[in-house]
Design a protein around this motif. Structure first.
Motif, mmCIF file in Angstrom:
data_model
loop_
_atom_site.group_PDB
_atom_site.id
_atom_site.type_symbol
_atom_site.label_atom_id
_atom_site.label_comp_id
_atom_site.label_asym_id
_atom_site.label_seq_id
_atom_site.Cartn_x
_atom_site.Cartn_y
_atom_site.Cartn_z
ATOM 1 N N GLU A 46 -0.230 5.255 5.734
ATOM 2 C CA GLU A 46 -0.337 4.192 4.749
ATOM 3 C C GLU A 46 -1.817 3.998 4.436
ATOM 4 O O GLU A 46 -2.619 3.745 5.329
ATOM 5 N N GLN A 47 -2.162 4.142 3.170
ATOM 6 C CA GLN A 47 -3.559 4.065 2.764
ATOM 7 C C GLN A 47 -3.686 3.296 1.456
ATOM 8 O O GLN A 47 -2.783 3.311 0.628
ATOM 9 N N SER A 48 -4.834 2.679 1.273
ATOM 10 C CA SER A 48 -5.160 2.024 0.023
ATOM 11 C C SER A 48 -5.524 3.093 -1.006
ATOM 12 O O SER A 48 -5.878 4.219 -0.653
ATOM 13 N N PHE A 49 -5.455 2.739 -2.283
ATOM 14 C CA PHE A 49 -5.836 3.689 -3.333
ATOM 15 C C PHE A 49 -7.312 4.069 -3.225
ATOM 16 O O PHE A 49 -7.715 5.155 -3.612
ATOM 17 N N MET B 167 0.832 -1.185 0.000
ATOM 18 C CA MET B 167 0.000 0.000 0.000
ATOM 19 C C MET B 167 0.877 1.249 0.000
ATOM 20 O O MET B 167 1.916 1.269 0.649
ATOM 21 N N PRO B 168 0.454 2.269 -0.717
ATOM 22 C CA PRO B 168 1.241 3.504 -0.768
ATOM 23 C C PRO B 168 1.194 4.274 0.548
ATOM 24 O O PRO B 168 0.249 4.180 1.318
ATOM 25 N N ILE B 169 2.240 5.031 0.765
ATOM 26 C CA ILE B 169 2.334 5.893 1.939
ATOM 27 C C ILE B 169 2.208 7.334 1.464
ATOM 28 O O ILE B 169 2.937 7.769 0.572
ATOM 29 N N TYR B 170 1.280 8.078 2.056
ATOM 30 C CA TYR B 170 1.030 9.467 1.672
ATOM 31 C C TYR B 170 1.523 10.412 2.763
ATOM 32 O O TYR B 170 1.454 10.110 3.940
ATOM 33 N N HIS B 171 2.011 11.548 2.328
ATOM 34 C CA HIS B 171 2.521 12.576 3.232
ATOM 35 C C HIS B 171 1.497 13.703 3.274
ATOM 36 O O HIS B 171 1.071 14.209 2.236
ATOM 37 N N TYR B 172 1.113 14.094 4.478
ATOM 38 C CA TYR B 172 0.123 15.147 4.683
ATOM 39 C C TYR B 172 0.718 16.273 5.525
ATOM 40 O O TYR B 172 1.658 16.068 6.282
ATOM 41 N N ARG B 173 0.122 17.473 5.386
ATOM 42 C CA ARG B 173 0.512 18.621 6.199
ATOM 43 C C ARG B 173 -0.729 19.452 6.517
ATOM 44 O O ARG B 173 -1.567 19.683 5.657
ATOM 45 N N CYS B 174 -0.801 19.900 7.770
ATOM 46 C CA CYS B 174 -1.912 20.758 8.202
ATOM 47 C C CYS B 174 -1.556 22.211 7.891
ATOM 48 O O CYS B 174 -0.476 22.685 8.252
#
Length: 63
Positions: A18-21, A1-8
């Motif tokens: 780590e999230q599914s598509f 599963m891909p890992i996404y980077h987030y920022r507030c």
């Protein structure tokens, strides 16, 4: 599963998830609770190996 980077946008908190598509993107900051979270996109590093990637590799050696 891909890992996404987030920022507030409100508090500046950076985190990865780590999230599914098929999962919805995260919208609420786990630090401050604001609904101002967005994905951070970065360039993907690539490496070219072998011949044919340079101008000098694509032409014949005879002149």
């Amino acid at each position: 599963m891909p890992i996404y980077h987030y920022r507030c946008k409100k508090c500046g908190y950076d985190f990865t998830k780590e999230q599914s598509f098929s999962d919805d993107p995260i919208k609420v900051c786990p630090q401050c609770g604001a609904e101002q979270v967005h994905k951070v996109y970065a360039a993907v590093p690539i490496t070219f190996k072998g011949s044919g990637f340079y101008r000098t590799d694509s032409h014949s050696s005879s002149k």
